[in-house]
Design an enzyme around this catalytic site. Structure first.
Site, PDB file in Angstrom:
ATOM      1  N   TRP A 162       0.863  -1.182   0.000  1.00 20.47           N
ATOM      2  CA  TRP A 162       0.000   0.000   0.000  1.00 20.47           C
ATOM      3  C   TRP A 162       0.901   1.233   0.000  1.00 20.47           C
ATOM      4  O   TRP A 162       1.838   1.321   0.788  1.00 20.47           O
ATOM      5  CB  TRP A 162      -0.922   0.051   1.222  1.00 20.47           C
ATOM      6  CG  TRP A 162      -1.561   1.401   1.319  1.00 20.47           C
ATOM      7  CD1 TRP A 162      -2.537   1.906   0.489  1.00 20.47           C
ATOM      8  CD2 TRP A 162      -1.215   2.462   2.219  1.00 20.47           C
ATOM      9  NE1 TRP A 162      -2.815   3.202   0.836  1.00 20.47           N
ATOM     10  CE2 TRP A 162      -2.023   3.572   1.895  1.00 20.47           C
ATOM     11  CE3 TRP A 162      -0.294   2.578   3.271  1.00 20.47           C
ATOM     12  CZ2 TRP A 162      -1.950   4.791   2.574  1.00 20.47           C
ATOM     13  CZ3 TRP A 162      -0.213   3.790   3.951  1.00 20.47           C
ATOM     14  CH2 TRP A 162      -1.046   4.877   3.606  1.00 20.47           C
ATOM     15  N   GLU A 211      -3.110  -2.850  -2.367  1.00 16.92           N
ATOM     16  CA  GLU A 211      -4.226  -2.236  -1.635  1.00 16.92           C
ATOM     17  C   GLU A 211      -4.554  -0.839  -2.144  1.00 16.92           C
ATOM     18  O   GLU A 211      -3.723   0.067  -2.129  1.00 16.92           O
ATOM     19  CB  GLU A 211      -3.867  -2.167  -0.143  1.00 16.92           C
ATOM     20  CG  GLU A 211      -4.973  -1.557   0.714  1.00 16.92           C
ATOM     21  CD  GLU A 211      -4.595  -1.460   2.187  1.00 16.92           C
ATOM     22  OE1 GLU A 211      -3.429  -1.745   2.537  1.00 16.92           O
ATOM     23  OE2 GLU A 211      -5.453  -1.079   2.992  1.00 16.92           O
ATOM     24  N   LYS A 255      -6.970   2.745  -2.210  1.00 15.24           N
ATOM     25  CA  LYS A 255      -7.514   3.651  -1.212  1.00 15.24           C
ATOM     26  C   LYS A 255      -8.234   4.803  -1.901  1.00 15.24           C
ATOM     27  O   LYS A 255      -7.913   5.160  -3.033  1.00 15.24           O
ATOM     28  CB  LYS A 255      -6.353   4.179  -0.369  1.00 15.24           C
ATOM     29  CG  LYS A 255      -6.767   5.032   0.785  1.00 15.24           C
ATOM     30  CD  LYS A 255      -5.609   5.170   1.759  1.00 15.24           C
ATOM     31  CE  LYS A 255      -5.980   6.118   2.873  1.00 15.24           C
ATOM     32  NZ  LYS A 255      -5.085   6.056   3.997  1.00 15.24           N
ATOM     33  N   ASP A 307      -9.620  -2.977   1.855  1.00 19.02           N
ATOM     34  CA  ASP A 307      -9.669  -2.415   3.201  1.00 19.02           C
ATOM     35  C   ASP A 307     -11.045  -1.790   3.340  1.00 19.02           C
ATOM     36  O   ASP A 307     -11.438  -0.940   2.536  1.00 19.02           O
ATOM     37  CB  ASP A 307      -8.566  -1.361   3.367  1.00 19.02           C
ATOM     38  CG  ASP A 307      -8.495  -0.796   4.773  1.00 19.02           C
ATOM     39  OD1 ASP A 307      -9.548  -0.386   5.295  1.00 19.02           O
ATOM     40  OD2 ASP A 307      -7.398  -0.742   5.348  1.00 19.02           O
ATOM     41  N   HIS A 332     -11.608   1.955   2.935  1.00 19.15           N
ATOM     42  CA  HIS A 332     -11.043   2.653   1.781  1.00 19.15           C
ATOM     43  C   HIS A 332     -12.011   2.937   0.645  1.00 19.15           C
ATOM     44  O   HIS A 332     -11.610   3.065  -0.503  1.00 19.15           O
ATOM     45  CB  HIS A 332      -9.846   1.868   1.245  1.00 19.15           C
ATOM     46  CG  HIS A 332      -8.661   1.953   2.147  1.00 19.15           C
ATOM     47  ND1 HIS A 332      -7.406   1.534   1.793  1.00 19.15           N
ATOM     48  CD2 HIS A 332      -8.540   2.435   3.399  1.00 19.15           C
ATOM     49  CE1 HIS A 332      -6.574   1.741   2.791  1.00 19.15           C
ATOM     50  NE2 HIS A 332      -7.236   2.271   3.774  1.00 19.15           N
ATOM     51  N   HIS A 376      -8.615  -6.170   4.678  1.00 14.02           N
ATOM     52  CA  HIS A 376      -8.225  -5.399   5.845  1.00 14.02           C
ATOM     53  C   HIS A 376      -9.534  -5.001   6.506  1.00 14.02           C
ATOM     54  O   HIS A 376     -10.182  -4.045   6.079  1.00 14.02           O
ATOM     55  CB  HIS A 376      -7.445  -4.140   5.457  1.00 14.02           C
ATOM     56  CG  HIS A 376      -5.989  -4.397   5.262  1.00 14.02           C
ATOM     57  ND1 HIS A 376      -5.075  -3.391   5.039  1.00 14.02           N
ATOM     58  CD2 HIS A 376      -5.281  -5.546   5.283  1.00 14.02           C
ATOM     59  CE1 HIS A 376      -3.863  -3.923   4.921  1.00 14.02           C
ATOM     60  NE2 HIS A 376      -3.957  -5.227   5.061  1.00 14.02           N
ATOM     61  N   ASP A 402     -11.974   7.181   6.663  1.00 11.82           N
ATOM     62  CA  ASP A 402     -11.086   6.040   6.925  1.00 11.82           C
ATOM     63  C   ASP A 402     -10.429   6.209   8.292  1.00 11.82           C
ATOM     64  O   ASP A 402      -9.226   6.406   8.397  1.00 11.82           O
ATOM     65  CB  ASP A 402     -10.034   6.000   5.798  1.00 11.82           C
ATOM     66  CG  ASP A 402      -9.042   4.863   5.960  1.00 11.82           C
ATOM     67  OD1 ASP A 402      -9.419   3.826   6.533  1.00 11.82           O
ATOM     68  OD2 ASP A 402      -7.896   5.013   5.503  1.00 11.82           O
ATOM     69  N   ASP A 457     -10.115   4.157  10.867  1.00 11.12           N
ATOM     70  CA  ASP A 457      -9.465   3.010  11.489  1.00 11.12           C
ATOM     71  C   ASP A 457      -9.901   2.764  12.919  1.00 11.12           C
ATOM     72  O   ASP A 457      -9.091   2.461  13.792  1.00 11.12           O
ATOM     73  CB  ASP A 457      -7.938   3.135  11.383  1.00 11.12           C
ATOM     74  CG  ASP A 457      -7.472   2.951   9.953  1.00 11.12           C
ATOM     75  OD1 ASP A 457      -7.604   1.842   9.427  1.00 11.12           O
ATOM     76  OD2 ASP A 457      -7.003   3.934   9.339  1.00 11.12           O
ATOM     77  N   ASP A 469      -7.100  -4.290  10.137  1.00  7.05           N
ATOM     78  CA  ASP A 469      -6.322  -3.060   9.997  1.00  7.05           C
ATOM     79  C   ASP A 469      -7.048  -1.903  10.672  1.00  7.05           C
ATOM     80  O   ASP A 469      -7.937  -1.293  10.092  1.00  7.05           O
ATOM     81  CB  ASP A 469      -6.083  -2.749   8.510  1.00  7.05           C
ATOM     82  CG  ASP A 469      -5.196  -1.519   8.332  1.00  7.05           C
ATOM     83  OD1 ASP A 469      -4.617  -1.054   9.330  1.00  7.05           O
ATOM     84  OD2 ASP A 469      -5.094  -1.021   7.194  1.00  7.05           O
TER      85      ASP A 469
HETATM   86  C1  RNT Z   1      -3.662   2.769   4.990  1.00  2.00           C
HETATM   87  C2  RNT Z   1      -3.806   1.329   4.695  1.00  2.00           C
HETATM   88  C3  RNT Z   1      -2.690   0.442   5.141  1.00  2.00           C
HETATM   89  C4  RNT Z   1      -2.184   0.799   6.525  1.00  2.00           C
HETATM   90  C5  RNT Z   1      -1.199  -0.177   7.088  1.00  2.00           C
HETATM   91  C6  RNT Z   1      -0.493   0.359   8.272  1.00  2.00           C
HETATM   92  O1  RNT Z   1      -4.790   3.494   4.771  1.00  2.00           O
HETATM   93  O2  RNT Z   1      -5.004   0.864   5.205  1.00  2.00           O
HETATM   94  O3  RNT Z   1      -3.054  -0.865   5.057  1.00  2.00           O
HETATM   95  O4  RNT Z   1      -3.230   0.956   7.431  1.00  2.00           O
HETATM   96  O5  RNT Z   1      -0.368  -0.606   6.106  1.00  2.00           O
HETATM   97 ZN    ZN Z   2      -5.332  -1.246   5.110  1.00  2.00          ZN
END
Ligand code: RNT
Ligand code: ZN
Length: 417
Positions: free
Chosen positions: A186, A225, A227, A258, A261, A285, A293, A295, A325
């Protein structure tokens, strides 16, 4: 709850599920084999242990300053070991390149090598854990807004070299553990404001990826990955979903989804049965976006449930790698791990307990009222009795009992850091 009452609840649940054609024992057996790739970075807010001084940035941000974050590899290991005593099943640990065992040496990103991960490999073997890996292109003086998509060949080549080395590290990990190491790529590359070079940067990224992936490996698998945007990079992301979906389908690479994302109203679950047709496998993820996003810790919500259900309905558990994630620095970090892992397992358990044959039978006969009614009723079938039994069988805290264990660990370990 006594063991006896948990067993009694299980028996009643089994009867109830049998009535809708579901075999609880089979679901439990399958759940036991689901391995979750636990992200190492919840333990220390994505800081890592380079001696370069972490710059942060790269479009991601852990917020909060709850005390007790892991300050070194020994502490991360200790924390992960604790987490593993509170979740059932055999899992994996997902490392980022910045978590190498560099001692007090300064090792730049274009110098990382398998030797820096030897102690992780040995420890993982001892604990019965398999490792996954990630290249790290954020939080570095050469990161800027563009890494692999940078027109400046010096910067671009630096990151190409880093990523190639990460693939080699993953290959060595995979060989060592006799199980493919999944390496995620990513990058945050993008632009804060309008760009008139969308096409150009994507062309460069495509070329960089081709160069990175030129070497074929047997013991690692690549995933890419996408985003939507990052903080400070709101207007444009080079590695968008269309870009990686196209690249993955064309080059047969695993696409990482993810759950944070995408646009918030987009269904990630619905992407599963499409990707399965065009890419070899899928990496997840699992996260929880709150307005963006963000997290947040994964919980058992409709999004997580839908995702698990689509995977099970497609009979694709063997083709989907489940990784987590999120990084919440505002609550007890071990607690965050356990909540997210258990929530993911609960979602898959519910998916495995779905009365799918009956539902499909209704659908085939165009009995749409019946299908909707059973979908509704299935929500309140006693899956929690099956979940409690899963915990009992795995000899881990049942239900909310783990709260006390986390509090004890905080008292004895993390609060003293
Ligand atoms: C970032 C991505 C990625 C990170 C990690 C730390 O938006 O989701 O996967 O969160 O690699
Ligand atoms: Zn991620």
């Amino acid at each position: 709850m006594t063991e006896q009452s948990l067993l009694k609840a299980l028996e009643i649940a089994k009867e109830r599920y049998a009535a809708v054609g579901v075999n609880v024992d089979k679901a439990l057996e399958r759940l036991q084999k689901i391995s979750i790739s636990i992200h190492c970075w919840q333990a220390d807010d994505v800081s890592g242990f380079e001696n370069l001084g972490n710059l942060g940035g790269g479009g991601i941000q852990a917020t909060g300053n709850y005390p007790g974050k892991a300050r070194n590899i020994a502490e991360i290991k200790q924390d992960i070991e604790k987490v593993l005593t509170l979740v059932g099943g055999k899992h994996r640990l997902n490392l980022h390149a910045i978590y190498g065992d560099f001692g007090d040496k300064i090792v730049d990103r274009d110098e990382v090598e398998p030797a820096h991960f030897k102690t992780w490999m040995d420890w993982a073997k001892e604990k019965g854990l398999k490792l996954d890996f990630n290249s790290t292109s954020f939080g570095h003086p050469k990161s800027g807004n563009l890494t692999l998509a940078n027109p400046d060949s010096e910067i671009r080549n630096f990151w190409i070299e880093h990523t190639k080395r990460c693939r080699l590290i993953s290959e060595e990990m995979g060989k060592f553990q006799n199980d493919p190491c999944i390496m995620n790529l990513w990058i945050h590359d993008g632009s804060k404001d309008l760009t008139v070079n969308r096409f150009k940067y994507r062309q460069i990224l495509e070329k960089s990826l081709d160069e990175i992936f030129a070497t074929e490996y047997k013991n690692m698998k690549d995933c890419i990955e996408a985003k939507l945007f990052g903080i400070g990079l709101e207007s444009y992301t080079v590695g968008s979903y269309d870009f990686y979906l196209g690249y993955g389908a064309k080059k047969q690479k695993i696409v990482t989804l993810d759950t944070g994302h995408f646009h918030l109203t987009e269904s990630i679950a619905d992407k599963i049965p499409s990707l399965l047709l065009f890419t070899p496998e899928i990496m997840l993820h699992v996260s929880r976006p709150v307005r963006w996003d963000s997290d947040h810790v994964t919980i058992l919500n409709d999004d997580t449930l839908d995702l698990a259900k689509e995977i099970v309905r497609a009979d694709a558990l063997d083709r989907v790698h489940i990784g987590l994630d999120y990084f919440d620095a505002s609550i007890n970090r071990m607690g965050a791990y356990v909540i997210g892992i258990r929530a993911t397992q609960k979602a898959f358990l519910q998916a495995l307990l779905e009365p799918i044959e009956q539902l499909r039978d209704y659908e085939e006969k165009d009995q749409n009222f019946e299908r909707l009614a059973l979908l509704e009723e299935a929500k309140s079938l006693p899956w929690n009795a099956v979940w409690d039994y899963f915990c009992l069988k795995n000899n881990i805290a049942v239900g909310e009992e783990y709260i006390g264990e986390i509090q004890q660990y905080e008292k004895k370990v993390t609060s003293l850091r």
